[in-house]
Write a protein that holds these residues in place. Structure first.
Motif, short mmCIF file in Angstrom:
data_model
loop_
_atom_site.label_atom_id
_atom_site.label_comp_id
_atom_site.label_asym_id
_atom_site.label_seq_id
_atom_site.Cartn_x
_atom_site.Cartn_y
_atom_site.Cartn_z
N GLY A 173 0.79 -1.22 0.00
CA GLY A 173 0.00 0.00 0.00
C GLY A 173 0.82 1.27 0.00
N ILE B 195 3.51 1.70 -1.97
CA ILE B 195 4.13 1.93 -3.28
C ILE B 195 3.48 3.15 -3.93
N GLY B 196 4.34 4.01 -4.44
CA GLY B 196 3.84 5.24 -5.04
C GLY B 196 3.91 5.21 -6.56
N TRP B 197 3.16 6.10 -7.18
CA TRP B 197 3.14 6.23 -8.65
C TRP B 197 3.15 7.72 -8.99
N ASN B 198 4.11 8.10 -9.82
CA ASN B 198 4.22 9.53 -10.16
C ASN B 198 3.86 9.83 -11.61
N GLN C 110 -5.97 -0.49 -8.38
CA GLN C 110 -6.02 0.84 -9.00
C GLN C 110 -4.77 1.12 -9.83
N PHE C 111 -3.61 0.69 -9.35
CA PHE C 111 -2.36 0.94 -10.07
C PHE C 111 -2.06 -0.13 -11.12
N GLU D 141 12.16 12.11 -7.77
CA GLU D 141 11.12 12.30 -8.76
C GLU D 141 10.37 13.57 -8.45
N SER D 142 10.18 14.38 -9.45
CA SER D 142 9.43 15.61 -9.22
C SER D 142 7.94 15.33 -9.46
N SER E 210 3.72 15.13 -8.22
CA SER E 210 2.98 14.48 -7.15
C SER E 210 3.11 12.97 -7.24
N VAL E 211 3.03 12.32 -6.10
CA VAL E 211 3.12 10.87 -6.02
C VAL E 211 1.85 10.34 -5.37
N ALA E 212 1.16 9.48 -6.07
CA ALA E 212 -0.04 8.85 -5.51
C ALA E 212 0.37 7.55 -4.83
N ARG E 213 -0.27 7.23 -3.74
CA ARG E 213 0.02 5.97 -3.05
C ARG E 213 -1.29 5.27 -2.71
N GLY E 214 -1.19 4.02 -2.36
CA GLY E 214 -2.37 3.26 -1.97
C GLY E 214 -3.07 2.59 -3.13
N GLY E 215 -2.41 2.53 -4.28
CA GLY E 215 -3.04 1.94 -5.45
C GLY E 215 -2.85 0.45 -5.59
#
Lengths: 374, 105
Positions: A201, A203-206, A234-235, B86-87, B89-94
């Motif tokens: 949970g 892990i990030g996505w940019n 979702q990812f 990394e520049s 925004s970073v989404a998390r929880g996916g």
């Protein structure tokens, strides 16, 4: 092969704790069961070894066939996920490990029940705990178990292939999953791999890359989390565009699907290590067990006189000839034959008082007497 | 035939010590490696110094990565060992939306 009733070591609980085996007891009972042990001959171990190698060969041929002929539907893999499987196979992305669950009575050839090719657990107890048991209880004997050194060796190969840094991930709240991942981290670290842990949970996505909590790119991820869930998360839709390498790779989804059992039987009918199987009911010629394509831990199984509960009914089923497990001392054993880097490397046996192995079935150690020993 | 060699017993012994405290032991290893790198003034390029806790300024959580991110990421570059910083925004929880009592089988 024989099942022996033996007296457990009085200090086995303390020993389990010492080993960091913190799921030796589950749901109020003992998961590790050393009140029994299976004894094999060296020839029987060779039989298991050979059957495992042969099934592995068939499985890789089946994946190749599925990719070349577009058999996503047989495997129950959605069209939008199939290209990822195909590309992963074409790149020959390396696999770490898997566990075949075999039905075996010691007389007829071992038969493939299913291949846990994506998220196998029961690894630490097979690799380390039962070896520790062997050295304490049957020091004169041998064990079908080179898992530990094979894992380190395989990680070493992956490191040479560019997997110098691998993030290890799972849902950290699940003690068995976390224990398995920690053990695999350990073997990777011993192979010289930089191996941080991150909860799935986190892990990030940019928009371009998967990132860890320090916002560093994740070049490779070992995930103890099924591909069929990963792709629905979702990812999941970001995975094809990200340059991340995954362990296990996406092509393992083809083997993790129980649809592979139908494809194997179609390609290799009457093979001694396979059972008749089909995606359609009534095609195997006898009584059948119905299994969800992406079920796990004995959930949603329907067999003569048996129906288990669960939530894995949405992705279709495979129908396999009902070949009940042998019942010995009131227990039904399944032989989990481990494959590391494509080669057989060990055995873990689980037993249940019912014919369906599930997540509370006990792990029972084994040994064999080397050839020539009395 | 399938028995582990004497070498494995040594490895297993180490492995048993490692397991359960793998993070701790690996941190100790990294700290020692980082200390050696520091002696040679190589801490900025040694990955052990990015993970070794207890070595000042190099904490795995926040220290080194955070510092590098602010310097490199802001420029839009993806420099550093594995492209820190990394520049955007970073989404998390996916990931992790399915649980069902664990993922293994």
């Amino acid at each position: 092969m024989r099942r022996h009733m033996i007296t457990p070591r009085p200090d086995w609980q303390a020993r389990a704790e010492f080993l960091g085996f913190n799921y030796a007891n589950i749901e109020g009972g003992s998961y590790w069961d050393e009140a029994a042990a299976w004894e094999f001959t060296a020839a029987e171990v060779m039989t298991l070894d050979a059957a495992t190698a042969e099934i592995e060969r068939l499985c890789l041929l089946a994946v190749d066939h599925a990719v070349r002929t577009g058999r996503a539907a047989t495997l129950g893999i959605p069209d939008n996920s199939w290209p990822l499987v195909v590309e992963s196979w074409r790149r020959r992305e390396p696999s770490l490990y898997g566990r075949m669950d075999l039905r075996w009575d010691g007389v007829t050839p071992p038969k493939l029940l299913e291949y846990n090719a994506d998220t196998p657990t029961t690894l630490y107890e097979a690799s380390v705990v039962q070896w520790d048991w062997l050295t304490a209880v049957r020091p004169e004997a041998d064990q079908f178990n080179s898992l530990h050194e094979a894992l380190i060796g395989r990680w070493g190969e992956l490191k040479l292939g560019g997997y110098g840094r691998v993030h290890f991930s799972c849902l950290a709240d699940y003690i068995e999953d976390r224990g398995t991942v920690e053990y695999l981290r350990d073997t990777a670290i011993q192979a010289g791999i930089d191996a941080p842990f991150i909860d799935l949970g986190d892990i990030g996505w940019n928009g371009r890359h998967f990132l860890d909590l320090q916002n560093a790119r994740m070049e490779a991820i070992f995930k103890l989390y099924p591909w069929d869930w990963l792709l629905r998360d979702q990812f999941g839709s970001h995975i094809p565009q990200a340059p991340t390498h995954w362990v296990e790779p996406a092509w393992r989804l083809a083997l993790a699907s129980k649809g592979i059992l139908a494809l194997l039987w179609e390609m290799f009918p009457n093979h001694p290590n396979l059972l008749p199987a089909s995606r359609e009911a009534g095609r195997t010629g006898g009584e059948e067990v119905r299994k969800p394509l992406f079920g796990r831990e004995g959930a949603n199984i329907t067999a003569p006189g048996i129906e288990t509960g669960g939530s894995y009914t949405g992705d279709g089923f495979v129908f396999q000839e009902w070949c009940p497990l042998p019942c010995v001392d009131g227990r039904y054993p399944v032989f989990g034959s481990w494959v590391i880097g494509g080669k057989p490397h060990g055995l873990g046996i689980r037993e249940d008082p019912t014919p369906i192995t599930n997540d509370t079935s006990c792990f029972v150690p084994h040994y064999f007497m080397p050839a020539g020993a009395s | 035939m399938r028995r582990a060699t004497a070498l494995n017993l040594v490895i297993l012994s180490g492995g048993l010590t490692l397991f359960g405290t793998a993070a701790l032991v690996s941190e100790q290893r990294r700290a020692a490696a980082c200390a050696r790198a520091r002696e040679n003034h190589l801490e900025d390029s040694d990955p052990n110094c990015r993970h070794a806790s207890g070595s000042s300024g190099s904490s795995y959580h926040g220290g080194y990565y955070a510092g590098r991110s602010s310097g490199i990421g802001g420029s839009g570059s993806s420099g550093g060992f594995f492209g820190f910083g990394e520049s955007g925004s970073v989404a998390r929880g996916g990931f992790g939306g399915f649980g069902r009592g664990g993922s293994g089988e």
